[in-house]
Write an enzyme that holds these catalytic residues in place. Structure first.
Site, PDB file in Angstrom:
ATOM      1  N   CYS A   1      -1.243  -2.164  15.529  1.00  0.00           N
ATOM      2  CA  CYS A   1      -1.718  -0.788  15.514  1.00  0.00           C
ATOM      3  C   CYS A   1      -2.651  -0.343  14.703  1.00  0.00           C
ATOM      4  O   CYS A   1      -3.041  -1.144  13.766  1.00  0.00           O
ATOM      5  CB  CYS A   1      -0.073  -0.179  14.715  1.00  0.00           C
ATOM      6  SG  CYS A   1       1.478  -0.199  15.514  1.00  0.00           S
TER       7      CYS A   1
ATOM      8  N   ALA B   1       4.073  -1.668  19.791  1.00  0.00           N
ATOM      9  CA  ALA B   1       5.636  -1.329  19.680  1.00  0.00           C
ATOM     10  C   ALA B   1       6.357  -2.516  19.085  1.00  0.00           C
ATOM     11  O   ALA B   1       6.535  -3.594  19.677  1.00  0.00           O
ATOM     12  CB  ALA B   1       6.121  -0.917  20.799  1.00  0.00           C
TER      13      ALA B   1
ATOM     14  N   LEU C   1       9.431  -1.610  16.482  1.00  0.00           N
ATOM     15  CA  LEU C   1      10.619  -1.244  16.351  1.00  0.00           C
ATOM     16  C   LEU C   1      10.628   0.299  17.323  1.00  0.00           C
ATOM     17  O   LEU C   1       9.641   0.751  17.272  1.00  0.00           O
ATOM     18  CB  LEU C   1      10.709  -0.729  14.920  1.00  0.00           C
ATOM     19  CG  LEU C   1      10.863  -1.986  13.810  1.00  0.00           C
ATOM     20  CD1 LEU C   1      10.874  -1.346  12.540  1.00  0.00           C
ATOM     21  CD2 LEU C   1      12.333  -2.476  14.295  1.00  0.00           C
TER      22      LEU C   1
ATOM     23  N   ASN D   1       0.240   2.859  10.337  1.00  0.00           N
ATOM     24  CA  ASN D   1       0.034   1.518  10.914  1.00  0.00           C
ATOM     25  C   ASN D   1       0.708   0.766   9.855  1.00  0.00           C
ATOM     26  O   ASN D   1       0.620   0.707   8.731  1.00  0.00           O
ATOM     27  CB  ASN D   1      -1.520   1.122  10.821  1.00  0.00           C
ATOM     28  CG  ASN D   1      -1.810  -0.207  10.731  1.00  0.00           C
ATOM     29  OD1 ASN D   1      -0.941  -1.163  11.554  1.00  0.00           O
ATOM     30  ND2 ASN D   1      -2.827  -0.908  10.259  1.00  0.00           N
ATOM     31  N   GLY D   2       1.685  -0.125  10.239  1.00  0.00           N
ATOM     32  CA  GLY D   2       2.540  -0.973   9.579  1.00  0.00           C
ATOM     33  C   GLY D   2       4.029  -0.995  10.048  1.00  0.00           C
ATOM     34  O   GLY D   2       4.278  -0.693  11.013  1.00  0.00           O
ATOM     35  N   GLU D   3       4.886  -1.578   9.108  1.00  0.00           N
ATOM     36  CA  GLU D   3       6.279  -1.553   9.105  1.00  0.00           C
ATOM     37  C   GLU D   3       6.999  -1.054   7.776  1.00  0.00           C
ATOM     38  O   GLU D   3       6.534  -1.775   6.739  1.00  0.00           O
ATOM     39  CB  GLU D   3       6.673  -3.010   9.546  1.00  0.00           C
ATOM     40  CG  GLU D   3       6.054  -3.585  11.163  1.00  0.00           C
ATOM     41  CD  GLU D   3       6.722  -2.956  12.088  1.00  0.00           C
ATOM     42  OE1 GLU D   3       7.778  -2.133  11.963  1.00  0.00           O
ATOM     43  OE2 GLU D   3       6.137  -2.914  13.193  1.00  0.00           O
TER      44      GLU D   3
ATOM     45  N   ASP E   1      10.694   3.565  12.475  1.00  0.00           N
ATOM     46  CA  ASP E   1      10.524   3.718  10.946  1.00  0.00           C
ATOM     47  C   ASP E   1       9.590   4.908  10.779  1.00  0.00           C
ATOM     48  O   ASP E   1       9.340   5.349   9.568  1.00  0.00           O
ATOM     49  CB  ASP E   1       9.927   2.549  10.391  1.00  0.00           C
ATOM     50  CG  ASP E   1       8.768   1.962  10.814  1.00  0.00           C
ATOM     51  OD1 ASP E   1       8.295   2.556  12.061  1.00  0.00           O
ATOM     52  OD2 ASP E   1       8.197   0.886  10.450  1.00  0.00           O
TER      53      ASP E   1
ATOM     54  N   ILE F   1      -0.778 -26.021  13.927  1.00  0.00           N
ATOM     55  CA  ILE F   1      -2.154 -26.436  14.675  1.00  0.00           C
ATOM     56  C   ILE F   1      -2.160 -27.570  14.008  1.00  0.00           C
ATOM     57  O   ILE F   1      -2.262 -27.815  12.701  1.00  0.00           O
ATOM     58  CB  ILE F   1      -3.201 -25.538  14.890  1.00  0.00           C
ATOM     59  CG1 ILE F   1      -3.573 -24.922  13.222  1.00  0.00           C
ATOM     60  CG2 ILE F   1      -3.051 -24.378  15.610  1.00  0.00           C
ATOM     61  CD1 ILE F   1      -4.882 -24.437  13.533  1.00  0.00           C
TER      62      ILE F   1
ATOM     63  N   SER G   1       4.732 -15.151   7.443  1.00  0.00           N
ATOM     64  CA  SER G   1       3.843 -15.953   6.836  1.00  0.00           C
ATOM     65  C   SER G   1       4.139 -16.518   5.182  1.00  0.00           C
ATOM     66  O   SER G   1       5.053 -15.562   4.765  1.00  0.00           O
ATOM     67  CB  SER G   1       2.487 -15.628   6.901  1.00  0.00           C
ATOM     68  OG  SER G   1       2.010 -14.534   6.077  1.00  0.00           O
TER      69      SER G   1
END
Length: 696
Positions: free
Chosen positions: A34, A83, A85, A107-109, A134, A345, A418
């Site tokens: 986003c 997209a 949520l 921008n975010g969650e 959200d 990796i 992470s």
């Protein structure tokens, strides 16, 4: 007030051509997270919507799923959507509040947005919900509690642009630790803002010049620390702050960056969350019982992981086999009914390859594990794309493996958790563990003798120190050894001549070029940074905690989180960091240093939580950074590329650098007697970025 109002223009355009799996073609990567953009003018003009649309188009890689542009009067907002949520149109942005007063690009969650909805409903403040996003929850929270209080209640990562139509007020805000980026500044007389610099540069009046003060900071730290950016008049909004503009924006940029608590005409910045206050609150309420500390951390971190596992798209996790990522994955698997998808990796060089450790953890936990074998050629092929990917000079070479592991994950998932933040919160870096004791010993030695000690440390070649380190690690058990001892000893030896305090030692240990102003043409004074801000009046007496706080102020948001954001969002992968949940941060501040660093080893309390899921013999080993053999490549397959960027003519022609110092450093590195790869990488990444800008 009508919900959308006159003068409001929406443009939606789903991009079905963007593949759901990884696209490795650089042309497609630039078309693929986003992102938000916008501008504020002193008076309305007809071309606002077109200008914002052009800015927004450059962030399509951050949001391939949807696009929205809106303007009214002197304000314009743009948004690109990935997209995660609520995949329906009800989650589209810019979004209006139910009452019509606010317009939000975000921008975010917000991980606890369902909990916030429940509280709003209990307090009879919930609007008729249009969807499950959200974004809608955040707007309702702002409408009910106000912006500051709403952000304090939020558990999440975010950058937001909020327009208050009633007060004609623009507010920009960024999450507590700086997980999501937000740039702002002047383009002519317009105030512009956005998730990446490329969006701001789409404005024809945005400066493309190089700020020499920011360049000096970049050469020291390998990144440009907030609040500056590489361009004059363009800034990074600091984490945990809100910028407001009442009415028209100031006509001109200030001579110096505006810091929290300061104002410039109609513009001001304030903190809604303060790390210093968090440290002090924790120091007043320390947990003294070890069993309580381990139990509470397991519960709080487990809840943070659970919140961040909410997603309407495929979700997985990065797994290096180290303490931080293993702790996150183990708590994910404990709460999942099916195997968690994990990714790592592997490299051909054994010294840089942690994939066997990750595989051992994955096998024990029973995850669905994917390992991508990366060759030197794979890693080197990414280098030409770094200037476009990072958008600003950035020289932490772990940017390469970070992007490669994001590529591996993006072939299977859209969201990846992470372990970022674990080192800074729980004492994982060697400088926390050994720095205070080292300074206590060195402070007893007069400065002239310290300089001799530094010279003596550098007298033994790095490969000689590495042999010493190998022998030392054989007699140290429990993962308390030291990796890459030669480089660390040589770096320390060089820094001793400029060290008069523990804070000096930290700053010098965090520096790549110790005296960066010597490299820059003209009279350049390196400016202050957040590292020069006051420490808490109470609770920061412990020297290791001081270092950890400094890293949380600058290194974590401006290096680690920036690196991950650009590496992941460049291929439309969202990353989440449960360690940066506000409850985890608050708990970490309540833990005495003896529960973090013990017997020459960091993250003691976190290890106890992890040992409940993974045997210690799988986990305990010396800490290894996420590194690649840049030094060897510069003497081998990258030599011609580097020689071109470091040529005397090329260094001199832009009038920014003093070529002689850089050429001498390059010559010493090529001799094999010195490893100046970190210093040279800062110059190479700047030169590559500068060349890309010249042709943009």
């Amino acid at each position: 007030m009508p919900r959308h109002g006159r003068g409001c223009i929406f443009s939606r355009n789903r991009d079905p051509g963007v593949p759901r799996n990884l696209c490795v073609d650089p042309q497609h990567e630039r078309r693929l997270m986003c992102g938000l953009t916008g501008l504020l003018r002193s008076s309305p003009r007809d071309d606002i919507i077109g200008q914002v649309a052009r800015m927004t188009a450059l962030l399509v890689h951050r949001g391939p799923d949807d696009e929205g542009v809106w303007s009214e009067g002197q304000i314009g907002l743009g948004h690109r959507r990935l997209a995660i949520l609520d995949l329906s149109a009800t989650g589209a942005q810019p979004m209006h509040s139910d009452c019509g007063r606010y317009v939000l690009a975000y921008n975010g969650e917000i991980y606890n947005h369902l909990d916030l909805r429940h509280v709003l409903e209990i307090e009879d403040a919930a609007p008729p919900w249009r969807g499950q996003s959200d974004t809608e929850t955040l707007l309702a929270a702002i409408e009910h509690w106000g912006l500051d209080d709403a952000l304090c209640r939020v558990h999440g990562m975010f950058a937001i642009a909020l327009w208050d139509r009633s007060k004609q007020r623009l507010s920009l805000a960024r999450d507590r630790m700086g997980e999501k980026p937000l740039y702002w500044g002047w383009a002519g007389k317009d105030l512009v803002f956005g998730s990446e610099l490329k969006a701001l540069r789409a404005h024809p009046d945005c400066s493309r010049e190089v700020c020499r003060q920011a360049l000096a900071q970049y050469l020291r730290f390998m990144y440009v620390p907030a609040p500056r950016s590489i361009h004059p008049g363009i800034y990074k909004l600091e984490p945990g702050t809100i910028l407001t503009v009442d009415g028209a924006p100031p006509a001109e940029a200030p001579k110096e960056p505006i810091r929290p608590g300061e104002h410039h005409a109609s513009l001001s910045i304030r903190r809604y969350w303060d790390l210093n206050a968090e440290i002090e609150a924790g120091a007043y309420n320390l947990i003294q019982d070890e069993s309580e500390a381990v139990s509470t951390l397991g519960q709080v971190l487990g809840k943070a992981v659970q919140r961040q596992m909410i997603s309407d798209v495929p979700l997985g996790a990065f797994l290096s086999g180290g303490v931080d990522s293993s702790a996150i994955v183990s708590l994910m698997q404990a709460q999942s009914a099916r195997p968690v998808q994990t990714f790592t990796i592997g490299f051909d060089e054994a010294a840089f390859d942690e994939s066997p450790h990750a595989a051992a953890v994955a096998q024990h936990l029973g995850t669905d594990h994917t390992k991508l074998r990366v060759t030197d050629a794979d890693a080197r092929e990414l280098i030409p794309d770094l200037p476009q990917l990072y958008d600003e000079p950035f020289a932490d070479s772990s940017q390469i493996p970070t992007h490669l592991v994001c590529r591996a994950a993006r072939q299977h998932v859209t969201v990846a958790l992470s372990g970022d933040g674990g080192d800074e919160l729980f004492g994982g870096y060697n400088r926390y563990i050994r720095g205070p004791g080292l300074w206590q010993q060195l402070s007893q030695i007069p400065r002239p003798i310290r300089r001799l000690v530094g010279q003596a440390a550098q007298a033994l070649p790095e490969h000689g120190w590495n042999k010493v380190g190998t022998a030392y690690n054989r007699i140290r058990t429990g993962g308390a050894g030291i990796s890459d001892l030669g480089t660390k000893v040589h770096r320390l030896g060089e820094r001793l001549r400029l060290t008069d305090s523990l804070d000096d030692l930290y700053r010098n240990m965090a520096s790549t070029w110790i005296e960066p102003e010597m490299l820059i043409v003209g009279d350049v004074t390196e400016p202050s940074s957040q590292l020069d801000d006051p420490m808490p009046e109470f609770g920061a007496g412990d020297p290791a905690l001081r270092m950890m706080a400094q890293d949380m102020r600058s290194y974590l948001p401006d290096d680690i989180l920036c690196k991950v954001d650009r590496a992941a969002m460049g291929i439309s992968l969202e990353t989440r960091s449960p360690f940066l949940d506000p409850e985890v941060i608050a708990l970490a501040m309540r833990l005495p240093m003896g529960m973090k660093i013990r017997n020459g080893q960091g993250k003691w309390v976190l290890r106890q939580v992890l040992y409940q899921h993974v045997p210690r013999e799988i986990i305990d080993r010396p800490k290894v950074g996420f590194a690649i053999p840049i030094g060897l490549w510069l003497r081998g397959p990258l030599r011609d590329w580097a020689e071109d960027l470091l040529s005397h003519k090329r260094l001199a022609e832009d009038g920014l650098f003093n070529p002689d110092i850089i050429r001498q450093t390059w010559s010493e590195h090529l001799s094999g007697n010195w490893d100046w790869s970190a210093r040279l990488w800062t110059i190479l990444m700047f030169q590559a970025w500068h060349a890309a800008q010249a042709h943009a």
